[in-house]
Design an enzyme around this catalytic site. Sequence first.
Site, mmCIF file in Angstrom:
data_model
loop_
_atom_site.group_PDB
_atom_site.id
_atom_site.type_symbol
_atom_site.label_atom_id
_atom_site.label_comp_id
_atom_site.label_asym_id
_atom_site.label_seq_id
_atom_site.Cartn_x
_atom_site.Cartn_y
_atom_site.Cartn_z
ATOM 1 N N ARG A 88 0.714 -1.322 -0.028
ATOM 2 C CA ARG A 88 0.043 -0.016 0.030
ATOM 3 C C ARG A 88 0.847 1.197 -0.058
ATOM 4 O O ARG A 88 0.305 2.236 -0.323
ATOM 5 C CB ARG A 88 -0.964 0.120 1.182
ATOM 6 C CG ARG A 88 -1.814 -1.366 1.137
ATOM 7 C CD ARG A 88 -3.267 -0.788 1.932
ATOM 8 N NE ARG A 88 -4.057 0.476 1.409
ATOM 9 C CZ ARG A 88 -5.075 0.847 2.237
ATOM 10 N NH1 ARG A 88 -5.492 0.328 3.277
ATOM 11 N NH2 ARG A 88 -5.505 1.985 1.768
ATOM 12 N N ARG A 135 -1.239 -2.249 12.702
ATOM 13 C CA ARG A 135 -0.748 -1.397 11.470
ATOM 14 C C ARG A 135 0.024 -0.190 12.067
ATOM 15 O O ARG A 135 1.058 -0.106 11.659
ATOM 16 C CB ARG A 135 -2.057 -0.852 10.735
ATOM 17 C CG ARG A 135 -2.766 -1.909 10.104
ATOM 18 C CD ARG A 135 -1.899 -2.878 8.953
ATOM 19 N NE ARG A 135 -2.656 -3.667 8.054
ATOM 20 C CZ ARG A 135 -3.332 -3.657 6.971
ATOM 21 N NH1 ARG A 135 -3.549 -2.506 6.587
ATOM 22 N NH2 ARG A 135 -4.105 -4.705 6.657
ATOM 23 N N HIS A 164 -7.687 -2.313 11.940
ATOM 24 C CA HIS A 164 -7.530 -1.204 11.959
ATOM 25 C C HIS A 164 -8.607 -0.710 12.906
ATOM 26 O O HIS A 164 -9.848 -1.129 13.148
ATOM 27 C CB HIS A 164 -8.191 -0.279 10.748
ATOM 28 C CG HIS A 164 -7.264 -0.308 9.674
ATOM 29 N ND1 HIS A 164 -7.273 -0.445 8.373
ATOM 30 C CD2 HIS A 164 -5.847 0.330 9.824
ATOM 31 C CE1 HIS A 164 -6.413 -0.024 7.527
ATOM 32 N NE2 HIS A 164 -5.309 0.357 8.315
ATOM 33 N N CYS A 260 -14.469 2.959 6.121
ATOM 34 C CA CYS A 260 -13.003 3.189 5.471
ATOM 35 C C CYS A 260 -13.053 3.398 4.126
ATOM 36 O O CYS A 260 -11.998 3.875 3.294
ATOM 37 C CB CYS A 260 -12.333 1.870 5.768
ATOM 38 S SG CYS A 260 -12.892 0.394 5.560
HETATM 39 N N1 ARG Z 1 -7.440 -4.039 2.083
HETATM 40 C C1 ARG Z 1 -7.300 -2.823 2.880
HETATM 41 C C2 ARG Z 1 -5.948 -3.002 3.921
HETATM 42 O O1 ARG Z 1 -5.711 -4.298 4.307
HETATM 43 C C3 ARG Z 1 -8.562 -2.577 3.759
HETATM 44 C C4 ARG Z 1 -8.234 -1.237 4.315
HETATM 45 C C5 ARG Z 1 -9.511 -0.965 5.148
HETATM 46 N N2 ARG Z 1 -9.401 0.418 5.709
HETATM 47 C C6 ARG Z 1 -9.757 0.652 6.980
HETATM 48 N N3 ARG Z 1 -9.525 1.933 7.434
HETATM 49 N N4 ARG Z 1 -10.353 -0.026 7.985
HETATM 50 O O2 ARG Z 1 -5.368 -1.982 3.985
#
Ligand code: ARG
Length: 266
Positions: A88, A135, A164, A260
């Site tokens: 990302r 994260r 998250h 999100c």
């Molecule tokens: N596939 C994305 C990830 O794993 C999903 C992010 C979802 N974002 C959130 N703020 N919950 O990073």
Amino acid sequence: MSRLLVCPPDYFQIDYEINPWMKRDNAVVPSRAVAQWQRLMQVLEEDVAAGVERMQPVPGLPDLVFTANAGVVAGRRAVISRFRYPERRREELHFAQWFREQGYEVLTLDESLYFEGAGDLLGFPETWFGGYRQRSDIRSFPRLSELFQREIIPLELIDSRFYHLDTCFCPLSGGELLYFPSSFDAYGLAAIAQRLPEERRLAVPEEEAIRFACNAVCSGKHIVIPAGCPRTMRLLESRGYLTHEVELSEFMKSGGAAKCLTLALD
Ligand code: ARG
């Protein structure tokens, strides 16, 4: 009126696996993803009367749709995310460019600190909460607290399905908190309880937490919530909120839902 940043799902798919929901062989059906996203926009713009700013999707960046992870905004200042996973990381420059073009003061944290934006930092007007370990780094919060002049209470995320903070914690406009208690440890739960008396804490059942009941958008009296969460909807309605459910099954394949797919700009 709320202003929200969004990104159309033109290139949204499951290209890699960076959370327990993502499985490459559980492919996104593009036509369904587009229809679900457009319906979400219609509800936000027409029913909630939110102002929606669309950024340009970029080929090869499937998760750019999750604009909650762009960074965090307060006033005309934006702190851009630093993603934990290299998959990302290329999104960072596109988010930074969008904010720069809109005239925001764009800030970044120390390179070595992971921070995934409003996905992990959210709260009430005075007190913010920061989710860490899965994260974002806990060490990002003192700097953010200084920059934004807000107290930030760190909450460790202990369940990898709720990686998250915005997957298990949703502050509401009336001062209540919608949350899934089991995604926090005893210390985090005590910190939440210290700030929010019991009558303001609304716990969602696990069967709806895993349908992303907490990944809801709250704007004034309106709450936009992923479909499949009837008990949570009833709970919110009993507190006077107007609920709007939207089917977001394609985005759940990637571990995300309503909240999100948006970033609050004010
Ligand atoms: N596939 C994305 C990830 O794993 C999903 C992010 C979802 N974002 C959130 N703020 N919950 O990073």
